[in-house]
Design a protein around this motif. Structure first.
Motif, PDB file in Angstrom:
ATOM      1  N   PRO A  56       0.818  -1.215   0.000  1.00 19.94           N
ATOM      2  CA  PRO A  56       0.000   0.000   0.000  1.00 19.94           C
ATOM      3  C   PRO A  56       0.851   1.264   0.000  1.00 19.94           C
ATOM      4  O   PRO A  56       1.947   1.285   0.579  1.00 19.94           O
ATOM      5  N   PRO A  57       0.364   2.325  -0.612  1.00 20.77           N
ATOM      6  CA  PRO A  57       1.140   3.578  -0.649  1.00 20.77           C
ATOM      7  C   PRO A  57       1.427   4.143   0.730  1.00 20.77           C
ATOM      8  O   PRO A  57       2.477   4.770   0.930  1.00 20.77           O
ATOM      9  N   TYR A  58       0.526   3.935   1.692  1.00 23.40           N
ATOM     10  CA  TYR A  58       0.769   4.513   3.010  1.00 23.40           C
ATOM     11  C   TYR A  58       1.969   3.860   3.698  1.00 23.40           C
ATOM     12  O   TYR A  58       2.633   4.501   4.515  1.00 23.40           O
ATOM     13  N   LEU A  59       2.278   2.599   3.362  1.00 25.51           N
ATOM     14  CA  LEU A  59       3.467   1.967   3.937  1.00 25.51           C
ATOM     15  C   LEU A  59       4.731   2.619   3.384  1.00 25.51           C
ATOM     16  O   LEU A  59       5.665   2.921   4.127  1.00 25.51           O
ATOM     17  N   LEU A  60       4.767   2.800   2.066  1.00 27.24           N
ATOM     18  CA  LEU A  60       5.938   3.433   1.469  1.00 27.24           C
ATOM     19  C   LEU A  60       6.069   4.882   1.944  1.00 27.24           C
ATOM     20  O   LEU A  60       7.177   5.369   2.194  1.00 27.24           O
ATOM     21  N   ASP A  61       4.951   5.588   2.085  1.00 24.86           N
ATOM     22  CA  ASP A  61       4.998   6.980   2.561  1.00 24.86           C
ATOM     23  C   ASP A  61       5.592   7.055   3.958  1.00 24.86           C
ATOM     24  O   ASP A  61       6.379   7.963   4.264  1.00 24.86           O
ATOM     25  N   ARG A  62       5.232   6.114   4.807  1.00 24.74           N
ATOM     26  CA  ARG A  62       5.786   6.103   6.165  1.00 24.74           C
ATOM     27  C   ARG A  62       7.296   5.895   6.122  1.00 24.74           C
ATOM     28  O   ARG A  62       8.048   6.571   6.836  1.00 24.74           O
ATOM     29  N   LEU A  63       7.741   4.971   5.265  1.00 23.45           N
ATOM     30  CA  LEU A  63       9.172   4.707   5.166  1.00 23.45           C
ATOM     31  C   LEU A  63       9.924   5.902   4.593  1.00 23.45           C
ATOM     32  O   LEU A  63      11.057   6.190   4.995  1.00 23.45           O
ATOM     33  N   VAL A  64       9.291   6.596   3.657  1.00 21.13           N
ATOM     34  CA  VAL A  64       9.905   7.809   3.099  1.00 21.13           C
ATOM     35  C   VAL A  64      10.106   8.839   4.202  1.00 21.13           C
ATOM     36  O   VAL A  64      11.158   9.496   4.293  1.00 21.13           O
ATOM     37  N   GLU A  65       9.108   8.993   5.065  1.00 23.01           N
ATOM     38  CA  GLU A  65       9.219   9.949   6.171  1.00 23.01           C
ATOM     39  C   GLU A  65      10.359   9.582   7.115  1.00 23.01           C
ATOM     40  O   GLU A  65      10.955  10.455   7.757  1.00 23.01           O
ATOM     41  N   LEU A  66      10.678   8.286   7.174  1.00 24.87           N
ATOM     42  CA  LEU A  66      11.776   7.830   8.031  1.00 24.87           C
ATOM     43  C   LEU A  66      13.127   7.890   7.327  1.00 24.87           C
ATOM     44  O   LEU A  66      14.141   7.485   7.890  1.00 24.87           O
ATOM     45  N   GLY A  67      13.128   8.385   6.077  1.00 23.09           N
ATOM     46  CA  GLY A  67      14.378   8.564   5.355  1.00 23.09           C
ATOM     47  C   GLY A  67      14.842   7.357   4.565  1.00 23.09           C
ATOM     48  O   GLY A  67      16.019   7.297   4.170  1.00 23.09           O
ATOM     49  N   ASP A  68      13.956   6.389   4.298  1.00 16.53           N
ATOM     50  CA  ASP A  68      14.322   5.195   3.548  1.00 16.53           C
ATOM     51  C   ASP A  68      14.420   5.541   2.061  1.00 16.53           C
ATOM     52  O   ASP A  68      13.416   5.833   1.416  1.00 16.53           O
ATOM     53  N   GLU A  69      15.622   5.483   1.508  1.00 17.07           N
ATOM     54  CA  GLU A  69      15.836   5.881   0.113  1.00 17.07           C
ATOM     55  C   GLU A  69      15.229   4.881  -0.873  1.00 17.07           C
ATOM     56  O   GLU A  69      14.751   5.262  -1.941  1.00 17.07           O
ATOM     57  N   ASP A  70      15.259   3.595  -0.552  1.00 18.76           N
ATOM     58  CA  ASP A  70      14.637   2.608  -1.436  1.00 18.76           C
ATOM     59  C   ASP A  70      13.130   2.831  -1.514  1.00 18.76           C
ATOM     60  O   ASP A  70      12.529   2.750  -2.587  1.00 18.76           O
ATOM     61  N   ALA A  71      12.525   3.135  -0.381  1.00 19.41           N
ATOM     62  CA  ALA A  71      11.088   3.415  -0.366  1.00 19.41           C
ATOM     63  C   ALA A  71      10.784   4.694  -1.137  1.00 19.41           C
ATOM     64  O   ALA A  71       9.784   4.774  -1.866  1.00 19.41           O
ATOM     65  N   ARG A  72      11.651   5.694  -0.986  1.00 27.80           N
ATOM     66  CA  ARG A  72      11.437   6.958  -1.705  1.00 27.80           C
ATOM     67  C   ARG A  72      11.446   6.720  -3.203  1.00 27.80           C
ATOM     68  O   ARG A  72      10.565   7.198  -3.930  1.00 27.80           O
ATOM     69  N   ARG A  73      12.431   5.973  -3.679  1.00 23.86           N
ATOM     70  CA  ARG A  73      12.507   5.713  -5.118  1.00 23.86           C
ATOM     71  C   ARG A  73      11.342   4.853  -5.584  1.00 23.86           C
ATOM     72  O   ARG A  73      10.761   5.102  -6.650  1.00 23.86           O
TER      73      ARG A  73
END
Length: 341
Positions: free
Chosen positions: A13-30
């Motif tokens: 789900p997009p909300y999982l990736l969004d949470r990881l992006v907020e935590l600075g996860d570069e793989d999730a951001r990409r």
């Protein structure tokens, strides 16, 4: 045919990736950037045509860690296994879902007319997702930390292909309750494809979507649980599984297309309860009822939970007559907070 508004349906789900992006996860951001770009630029494509035998042929391509589709064809129907396990897992997963549809429900592929099945593996670098784009399945390899290779989970393959079943069936709109039904139907038939391949009874299945997908350090067992929505993971990085198990916990949100991956836990649990109540193999009676409902031409794209619940009761009556089976269907929906006649 593939409709212009056929959504990109992803397993994470997009909300999982969004949470990881907020935590600075570069793989999730990409991965999130790729998902957003796919949704923004995707154009409707003509549907593939059935093969001459009317049975689905499989084609597996390799994106070679680039972000392009379809990639280089590496295995086709009837061809020998390759040296790449991801290619072979994708090929076998497509076959398992096709077998469920044909051998249990008499349906030749997703459209009922032998639509060829296409998949692409090794999409992007450390791409944390898998998706159905209206024409093909696409698998990332995962980042190796939070998510593993998405071809490892047969129910993920079945889930994404089941979005195609919905696409050529009820075409449930990917928003709000109809979108949550779209996701739920995909979860149900993804789980059934796995159970059918393993010969499992309903009581013996794990009822998980993405079992084994989460990395070894993640506190969780899967992305979703049909048996116990809201319990699949509880991890400092991923957060806690937000799925409700009944209408008492229904989530009103503008995120995730109105909560399509969140509120799908409600109809998921209704199906699981029905499968256990009926006993035996879940694909036989419970699965047949869901299949009849979702492929009924009378089912509208904007169907909500109550409308689908009524459709399943009607499907049970049409196939099994008045008596315990439709009563069991109504009872399962009542347990998740939806009273239907």
């Amino acid at each position: 045919m593939t409709q212009p508004n056929t959504p990109i349906c992803s397993i994470v789900p997009p909300y999982l990736l969004d949470r990881l992006v907020e935590l600075g996860d570069e793989d999730a951001r990409r991965s999130r950037e790729v998902d957003t770009a796919l949704r923004a630029t995707r154009a409707a494509q003509p549907a593939a045509r059935p093969g001459p035998t009317g049975r689905p042929g499989r084609t597996i391509a390799d994106a070679e860690h680039l972000e392009y589709l379809p990639g280089r064809t590496v295995r086709t129907e009837g061809g020998p296994p390759t040296a790449d396990p991801a290619v072979n897992r994708a090929y076998d997963g497509l076959g398992a879902t096709s077998a469920l549809l044909l051998e249990v429900y008499g349906r030749r592929s997703l459209d009922g007319a032998g639509l060829p099945l296409h998949a692409t593996v090794h999409f992007g670098k450390r791409y944390d997702n898998a998706f159905w784009d209206g024409r093909r399945m696409v698998f990332g390899d995962g980042d190796g930390v939070l998510f593993g290779d998405f071809t490892h989970c047969p129910e993920v393959i079945g889930h994404e292909l089941a979005h195609g079943l919905v696409q050529y069936g009820a075409a449930l709109a990917y928003r709000g309750q109809s979108g949550a039904l779209n996701e739920s139907v995909a979860d149900v038939f993804g789980s059934l494809a796995k159970q059918y391949a393993l010969g499992q009874r309903a009581a013996d299945a794990d009822w998980l979507i993405g079992a084994g997908l989460l990395g070894p350090g993640v506190r969780g067992v899967a992305l979703r649980s049909l048996k116990a929505p809201g319990t699949a993971y509880d991890d400092p990085r991923l957060g806690r599984d937000p799925q409700p198990s009944s209408m008492d916990g229904y989530v009103e949100t503008d995120q995730d297309e109105g909560g399509v991956h969140i509120n799908s836990g409600i109809p998921n649990r209704a199906f699981h309860l029905l499968a256990l109540e009926l006993g035996g193999a879940a694909w036989e009676r419970a699965g047949r009822i869901w299949y009849d409902a979702v492929t009924d031409p009378a089912l509208r794209p904007d169907t909500d939970f109550t409308g689908f619940a009524r459709a399943t009761v009607a499907a049970a009556r049409a196939r099994f007559g008045q008596g315990p089976v439709p009563q069991a269907v109504a009872g399962a929906w009542k347990q998740v907070g939806l009273a239907v006649d």
